[in-house]
Design a protein around this motif. Sequence first.
Motif, PDB file in Angstrom:
ATOM      1  N   TYR A   1     -58.198  37.916 -83.290  1.00 12.76           N
ATOM      2  CA  TYR A   1     -58.466  37.015 -84.413  1.00 12.76           C
ATOM      3  C   TYR A   1     -59.706  37.498 -85.139  1.00 12.76           C
ATOM      4  O   TYR A   1     -60.709  37.864 -84.508  1.00 12.76           O
ATOM      5  CB  TYR A   1     -58.640  35.578 -83.917  1.00 12.76           C
ATOM      6  CG  TYR A   1     -57.300  34.932 -83.648  1.00 12.76           C
ATOM      7  CD1 TYR A   1     -56.629  34.262 -84.663  1.00 12.76           C
ATOM      8  CD2 TYR A   1     -56.693  35.031 -82.399  1.00 12.76           C
ATOM      9  CE1 TYR A   1     -55.387  33.691 -84.435  1.00 12.76           C
ATOM     10  CE2 TYR A   1     -55.455  34.468 -82.167  1.00 12.76           C
ATOM     11  CZ  TYR A   1     -54.797  33.798 -83.189  1.00 12.76           C
ATOM     12  OH  TYR A   1     -53.572  33.247 -82.976  1.00 12.76           O
TER      13      TYR A   1
ATOM     14  N   ARG B   1     -55.871  43.912 -82.664  1.00  6.48           N
ATOM     15  CA  ARG B   1     -54.752  43.105 -83.103  1.00  6.48           C
ATOM     16  C   ARG B   1     -53.472  43.919 -83.202  1.00  6.48           C
ATOM     17  O   ARG B   1     -52.393  43.436 -82.888  1.00  6.48           O
ATOM     18  CB  ARG B   1     -55.132  42.549 -84.469  1.00  6.48           C
ATOM     19  CG  ARG B   1     -54.204  41.597 -85.073  1.00  6.48           C
ATOM     20  CD  ARG B   1     -54.869  41.190 -86.374  1.00  6.48           C
ATOM     21  NE  ARG B   1     -54.125  40.144 -86.994  1.00  6.48           N
ATOM     22  CZ  ARG B   1     -54.695  39.056 -87.517  1.00  6.48           C
ATOM     23  NH1 ARG B   1     -55.994  38.917 -87.488  1.00  6.48           N
ATOM     24  NH2 ARG B   1     -53.960  38.136 -88.067  1.00  6.48           N
TER      25      ARG B   1
ATOM     26  N   ALA C   1     -50.333  28.376 -82.963  1.00 10.03           N
ATOM     27  CA  ALA C   1     -51.066  27.986 -81.756  1.00 10.03           C
ATOM     28  C   ALA C   1     -52.499  27.558 -82.092  1.00 10.03           C
ATOM     29  O   ALA C   1     -53.044  26.634 -81.494  1.00 10.03           O
ATOM     30  CB  ALA C   1     -51.082  29.132 -80.771  1.00 10.03           C
TER      31      ALA C   1
ATOM     32  N   ALA D   1     -48.566  32.178 -77.592  1.00  9.85           N
ATOM     33  CA  ALA D   1     -48.301  32.122 -79.030  1.00  9.85           C
ATOM     34  C   ALA D   1     -49.523  32.509 -79.847  1.00  9.85           C
ATOM     35  O   ALA D   1     -49.400  32.998 -80.973  1.00  9.85           O
ATOM     36  CB  ALA D   1     -47.834  30.718 -79.415  1.00  9.85           C
ATOM     37  N   LEU D   2     -50.690  32.315 -79.284  1.00 10.61           N
ATOM     38  CA  LEU D   2     -51.915  32.717 -79.977  1.00 10.61           C
ATOM     39  C   LEU D   2     -51.813  34.162 -80.426  1.00 10.61           C
ATOM     40  O   LEU D   2     -52.288  34.527 -81.498  1.00 10.61           O
ATOM     41  CB  LEU D   2     -53.111  32.612 -79.024  1.00 10.61           C
ATOM     42  CG  LEU D   2     -53.869  31.300 -78.973  1.00 10.61           C
ATOM     43  CD1 LEU D   2     -54.993  31.413 -77.965  1.00 10.61           C
ATOM     44  CD2 LEU D   2     -54.429  30.940 -80.340  1.00 10.61           C
ATOM     45  N   VAL D   3     -51.189  34.984 -79.565  1.00 10.95           N
ATOM     46  CA  VAL D   3     -51.079  36.397 -79.851  1.00 10.95           C
ATOM     47  C   VAL D   3     -49.857  36.686 -80.718  1.00 10.95           C
ATOM     48  O   VAL D   3     -49.921  37.448 -81.679  1.00 10.95           O
ATOM     49  CB  VAL D   3     -51.026  37.169 -78.520  1.00 10.95           C
ATOM     50  CG1 VAL D   3     -50.354  38.504 -78.711  1.00 10.95           C
ATOM     51  CG2 VAL D   3     -52.431  37.348 -77.988  1.00 10.95           C
TER      52      VAL D   3
ATOM     53  N   ASP E   1     -48.497  34.824 -82.833  1.00 13.02           N
ATOM     54  CA  ASP E   1     -48.727  34.341 -84.196  1.00 13.02           C
ATOM     55  C   ASP E   1     -49.298  35.420 -85.101  1.00 13.02           C
ATOM     56  O   ASP E   1     -49.081  35.392 -86.317  1.00 13.02           O
ATOM     57  CB  ASP E   1     -49.737  33.181 -84.174  1.00 13.02           C
ATOM     58  CG  ASP E   1     -49.090  31.864 -83.793  1.00 13.02           C
ATOM     59  OD1 ASP E   1     -47.844  31.809 -83.791  1.00 13.02           O
ATOM     60  OD2 ASP E   1     -49.820  30.905 -83.509  1.00 13.02           O
ATOM     61  N   ILE E   2     -50.083  36.318 -84.522  1.00 13.96           N
ATOM     62  CA  ILE E   2     -50.783  37.262 -85.396  1.00 13.96           C
ATOM     63  C   ILE E   2     -50.310  38.697 -85.186  1.00 13.96           C
ATOM     64  O   ILE E   2     -50.991  39.637 -85.560  1.00 13.96           O
ATOM     65  CB  ILE E   2     -52.320  37.187 -85.196  1.00 13.96           C
ATOM     66  CG1 ILE E   2     -52.688  37.454 -83.737  1.00 13.96           C
ATOM     67  CG2 ILE E   2     -52.874  35.853 -85.656  1.00 13.96           C
ATOM     68  CD1 ILE E   2     -54.185  37.661 -83.530  1.00 13.96           C
TER      69      ILE E   2
END
Lengths: 246, 789
Positions: free
Chosen positions: B306, A97, B3, A120-122, A124-125
């Motif tokens: 994640y 991450r 997302a 955005a999946l990436v 976001d975090i």
Amino acid sequence: MDVVATPMPGNAPRPVLATEGLTKVYRMGEVDVHALRGVDFQLAEGEFVVLLGASGSGKSTLLNILGGLDVPTSGRVFYREQELTHADERALTRYRREHVGFVFQFYNLIPSLTARENVALVTDISPNPLAPEEALSLVGLGTRLDHFPSQLSGGEQQRVALARAIARRPDILLCDEPTGALDAKTGTAVLEVIARINRELGTTTAVITHNAPIAQMADRVVTLADGRIAGEHRNTEKKAPGELSW
Amino acid sequence: MRALERKLLRDLSRLKGQGFTIALVVAAGIAAYVSTLSVYRSLSESQRAYYERSRFADVFVRLERAPDALLERLEVLPGVAEVEARQVEDVTLDMPGLPEPVVGRILSVPGSGAPPRLNQLHLRRGRWVEPGRANEVLVNEGFAKAHRLEPGDTVMALVNGRRVALRVVGVVLSPEYIFALAPGSLFDDDRRFGIFWMDRDTLASAFRMEGAFNDLVVRLAPGARAEDVVAALDRELVPYGGFGAYPRARQTSDRFVSNEIVQLRANATIVPLIFLGVAAFLVNVVLSRVVGTQREQIAALKALGYSNGALAAHYLELVGVVVGLGSLLGVALGAWMGRALLGVYMDVFRFPLLAYRLDAGMVAGAVLVSAVSASVGALAAVRQTVRLPPAEAMRPAAPPSYRPTPLERVGFHALFSQGGRMVLRDLERRPWRLLLTSLGIALAVAILIVGRFSGDALRYLMDVQYGQVQREDLAVAFTKSVPDRARRELEMIPGVRHTEPMRVVPVRLVAGPRRYETAIQGLPPEGGLRRVMDTEGRPVPLRGEGLLLGTELARRLGVGLGDAVRVEVLDAGRTVRDARVTGLVEEWLGTSAYMDLTELARLVGDDRVITGATLVVDRAQQDGVYARLKALPWVASVTRADLAKELFREQSERFLTVLTFILGAFASAIAVGIVYNNARVALAVRSRDLATLRVLGFTRREISLVLLGEMAVGLLLALPLGMVLGKLFAEWVARAAVDSELYRIPAIVAPPTYATAVLVVLVAGILSALLVRRRLDHLDLIGVLKTRE
Ligand SMILES: Nc1ncnc2c1ncn2[C@@H]1O[C@H](COP(=O)(O)OP(=O)(O)OP(=O)(O)O)[C@@H](O)[C@H]1O
Ligand SMILES: [Mg+2]
């Protein structure tokens, strides 16, 4: 957390990633497949390395272990001072991450999310990401933001995967055949992006390819054969992607 | 919006068919549970509240006659808080439009015009009786309704040989007669049994009972034990012809009310619990498979950084939406149906107030069970994926073994096309997946069966009772014991073709520390109208001096074949004898003992007297027979077998129809939800392979056969398994209801019930197959091959 700070052997410049005697065995019934048979590999800060090798030689396996996606059967893996070999689940997740951008060989986009949302999946975090739109523009998909993977061609999906990998401004960029499905022009454009990220942000980069000429743009070329490092050479003169012949 | 949240919304909208049907399964489980359990709780709570408010007595006793002065002694017995003396008389009523005699019971209310202190009446209409006004009565609401009696109407009664017009002034409810059972009857029949309350002085003068009483109700002091007070009363009342005191639990109405509630509990707790459990289990299985189809996506998300916690939370949100929707729907539906069901009971249980209550704990429990089970299912699938290194999990799961399976080696597979072999190989290599699918469908079949089986059991019970045990047309009970030759008088009535004697002796049976109050039924050994059957359904001969016990009675007394039982006759004489158990009989109704009539007379030490008779009569002359029976002064009641059967059917079916319908609807919803989801998951798992086959040149028909073949195998395995499980569930429910002294439920499942269950599941299967077939026809060949999902 199991990350143990162990002093790295060897001398400066300190590698960002290093392996010692890495092996990986897939056990399938009575047959053992030795995907890696003792690999000592280093990736120096800011370096651009290309991995070459025949199909089945263990390139993806090595890259997966470097990216914290898989664990070796034996040997050790280090990220800077941290040993990743016995890192637990949470430590590996944090490592991926915070530090790694990955382009998977089979893209692995989420089918129910658009190109923008997959990136955005990436973002976001991640603490300091590019905007998804920006990352997609970099790979030439600025106009296909709201398309789902099933509405994109194979090469376009590959580029979304690359955008997803660079969007978090990773310390290390690992790409498994990022140009495999692309024509010369698009392939060049994608390599330009990778080279620029490497150059401008100083991102340590490793790229797997079957396309030998691409090796000319790397600092160093490592060849794998049958799970071992078979050859390695340093390019005295690094070519720009535009100068490559496909 | 992040997302991952978008993914949740997209997944939800893509899975809406599946999500909705899973929610429906959750809803059906919860609704079945909430509706029936809330009715059960409402009834038992209303019963408790009504008893409390009306100061329902704890101990009851009837006696021949005692002077009022005795009360002072009884009041100070240890454990007694309050006593109230009454006069209770049974009379014959002449109701227009009913050929057979109707029993009326008149109870005294205090002569002062004050209401009774115990067993207080609830005045529904009209006014209270005024002291001194002759023949004013209050009537129970059930009888008033059945005969459309209003204040101001009169009822003709035969009081002590005189015809008296009772003037109705008010309509009341009594906690003593929530269920109004005529003496000797097993069913409440408002048309043929009326209860009246009359000023004590008026009643006393009609029966020459001034200054005396023949009935006593007692309220216990706090902490007192009913048994002690019963024993003390029995001692005190021996000189006054006490018939044996009994606690509230043996009071007829309470027994029936409580039994109905217990009965409902079997249907309302165990069956819905099975529903809830099955629904929860199925949701668990289905969700774990739905989430399992996202294995590669889960792995990719994990590869991107994640955490396991974030992924678990993501899928729990999905589960939360589905279960939340299901729970809302289930609780709303359950509350609505519970209210409707309570409405049905309202007509039967005459409580002044029947309040619906839905307690939060019950709802929370049901929702929690569903939510936990669903979450565990989804999390198990997530865990299976995140346990692996992402690099491995991002590839499709490898089949566990590559060796040829036994069936393959014997060449069985050569009988199939390549596509068929593909399915067979997979079914053989992952048999648990097929078994789990089949088990899920089998459970749906099983709950369809258990939801309907009570009806079968009661029909069977009625057939046995009125086809084999009681075979007379009429049963006559006498007001007193008469010599057997009195039957000749009955035989002389035109239309009476045959009579058989019967004697009922109220007794207390004692075996060691256990005791049970019941009656010994004396029957003629040569008779054919009343028979007793053994557990195999064969008639048992009544010969010899032994006692035959119903299996339930034997169980309660803890005795078996050959054991000794002490028999205490509950009459003024109080004879005590020993008898031996020489047979056990299967008895679905009641808990009695049986004996040869002659031997019974020898046991209690008197002549061969009878207390009733069973009659076969000529259909055409039935009315005439009634009229004549009515005129006989020693006839207390006449019971028509066909009527009793009808009443029994009515009584049991009034609940069962509604309950069975509700449970059947829920079970069907669950069955459809499961079958449909199994089909969808099979499709999701296979769509890539099938699209590849299509690209390779297979026709739509051929690939449909591959998938539908798989579904058919699962369904065919499920049906027999489901029938077996259904029978097991039925036995479980029947056993749970065995508590009942009044009747027990045989674990009988009739063929139509099996057939219905199988049919519902087959129809669900065919509809799902059609849906899947439609989707197969629109498989996105290009898209499936392009993305590596
Ligand atoms: N999950 C697995 N189970 C069994 N064997 C595996 C697995 N993954 C890889 N292998 C084997 O390990 C060896 C190395 O695989 P790897 O994917 O690293 O090759 P590669 O160099 O990336 O090849 P390609 O260029 O074709 O992608 C191969 O022989 C492969 O068959
Ligand atoms: Mg590879």
